[in-house]
Design a protein around this motif. Structure first.
Motif, PDB file in Angstrom:
ATOM      1  N   ALA A  82      35.459 -42.607 -24.628  1.00 28.49           N
ATOM      2  CA  ALA A  82      37.113 -43.118 -24.322  1.00 28.49           C
ATOM      3  C   ALA A  82      37.519 -42.134 -23.171  1.00 28.49           C
ATOM      4  O   ALA A  82      38.133 -42.543 -22.236  1.00 28.49           O
ATOM      5  CB  ALA A  82      37.925 -42.930 -25.538  1.00 28.49           C
ATOM      6  N   ARG A  83      37.187 -40.755 -23.429  1.00 28.39           N
ATOM      7  CA  ARG A  83      37.731 -39.924 -22.277  1.00 28.39           C
ATOM      8  C   ARG A  83      37.108 -40.131 -20.857  1.00 28.39           C
ATOM      9  O   ARG A  83      37.955 -40.313 -19.900  1.00 28.39           O
ATOM     10  CB  ARG A  83      37.158 -38.575 -22.715  1.00 28.39           C
ATOM     11  N   ASP A  88      29.041 -39.908 -27.154  1.00 24.64           N
ATOM     12  CA  ASP A  88      29.671 -40.388 -28.247  1.00 24.64           C
ATOM     13  C   ASP A  88      31.150 -40.872 -28.300  1.00 24.64           C
ATOM     14  O   ASP A  88      31.747 -41.024 -26.837  1.00 24.64           O
ATOM     15  CB  ASP A  88      29.996 -39.151 -29.345  1.00 24.64           C
ATOM     16  N   LEU A  89      31.709 -41.903 -29.204  1.00 24.91           N
ATOM     17  CA  LEU A  89      32.961 -42.487 -28.849  1.00 24.91           C
ATOM     18  C   LEU A  89      33.855 -41.663 -28.303  1.00 24.91           C
ATOM     19  O   LEU A  89      34.653 -42.352 -27.510  1.00 24.91           O
ATOM     20  CB  LEU A  89      33.469 -43.040 -30.225  1.00 24.91           C
ATOM     21  N   ARG A  90      34.414 -40.626 -28.686  1.00 20.23           N
ATOM     22  CA  ARG A  90      35.318 -39.771 -28.214  1.00 20.23           C
ATOM     23  C   ARG A  90      35.060 -39.590 -26.501  1.00 20.23           C
ATOM     24  O   ARG A  90      36.102 -39.848 -25.740  1.00 20.23           O
ATOM     25  CB  ARG A  90      35.429 -38.508 -28.750  1.00 20.23           C
ATOM     26  N   ASN A  91      33.797 -39.261 -26.048  1.00 20.18           N
ATOM     27  CA  ASN A  91      33.601 -38.799 -24.897  1.00 20.18           C
ATOM     28  C   ASN A  91      33.483 -40.332 -23.835  1.00 20.18           C
ATOM     29  O   ASN A  91      34.009 -40.174 -22.860  1.00 20.18           O
ATOM     30  CB  ASN A  91      32.459 -38.088 -24.601  1.00 20.18           C
TER      31      ASN A  91
END
Length: 246
Positions: free
Chosen positions: A162-163, A157-160
């Motif tokens: 970016a991470r 997903d977007l958060r991961n």
């Protein structure tokens, strides 16, 4: 750290997947490989890693290389810390068990990816993003100078996303050489120093990401119109790539 000298690969004589690819991966540099499905991105990485022998050309690995594959599954419910310790295999003598130095390296790698609290969790119980970070930690535990990753953010997903991308950029800034494939031109635009565009078997372009990732080149690569949009992010100029689907 890693040199590909005019390598080519053909599964059958005369039917080239790619040909004439020359690429240098340096410490402190992140290189992103882009291309449509079936164009040979994973095969290129496997040749760079030494898992496949190129049909022509040469690969020179001047430093230890760690590899993170695109898909990964395990048949047993290993603890996270045990999964990472497996990355120390090249440092452990045959028929020996991991020692103090190996355990310390695994713990340090787990801290590096920010998952120390998950050390005793079962690997299959982790989320997709956590699993990807664990696999990166396993590669880091090998004490390699070059990290090769096959679509490390494709299923996240977007958060991961970016991470993971922030971690890879941080590792490159710390002196590692990073080579990865991606289906997301925006990822390459924001974190890559160098890009590789695999357009055709004998049309593989290598150059600085900022100048190579143009609307025209990416439109040709994927067969859809691509447009760069520039915007201001709290005083920081940024660019994103957009496309039209109909």
């Amino acid at each position: 750290m890693l040199d590909l000298d005019r390598i080519g690969f053909a599964f059958q004589p005369g039917r080239w997947l790619f040909r004439g690819v020359s690429l240098t991966v340096r410490g402190g540099q992140l290189t992103a490989v882009l291309g449509p499905n079936g164009r040979g991105k994973t095969t290129l990485l496997r040749c760079a890693m030494g898992l496949l022998r190129p049909t022509e050309g040469e690969v020179h690995r001047h430093s230890p290389v760690g590899y993170v594959a695109q898909a990964h599954s395990v048949g047993f419910s290993y603890r996270v810390i045990d999964m990472i310790t497996m990355g120390r295999v090249r440092h452990i003598r045959p028929y020996s068990t991991p020692g103090r130095r190996d355990h310390a390296a695994a713990e340090a790698a787990l801290r590096r990816v920010g998952l120390s609290e998950l050390a005793d969790r079962a690997y299959p119980q982790l989320s997709g993003g956590e699993r990807q970070l664990v696999l990166i930690a396993r590669a880091l535990a090998s004490d390699s100078d070059v990290l090769i990753l096959d679509e490390p953010a494709s299923a996240l997903d977007l958060r991961n996303q970016a991470r993971v991308l922030a971690l890879l950029r941080e590792l490159a800034d710390g002196g590692m050489g990073i080579l990865l494939t991606t289906h997301h031109p925006n990822h390459a635009l924001h974190v890559a120093d160098q890009a590789v565009l695999m357009l055709e078997a004998e049309d593989v372009r290598v150059g600085p990401a900022a100048s190579l990732l143009t609307d025209q080149a990416l439109g040709q690569l994927y067969g859809v119109p691509v447009r760069t949009v520039h915007y201001d992010d709290d005083g920081v100029p940024r660019s994103v790539l957009t496309t039209r689907y109909s």
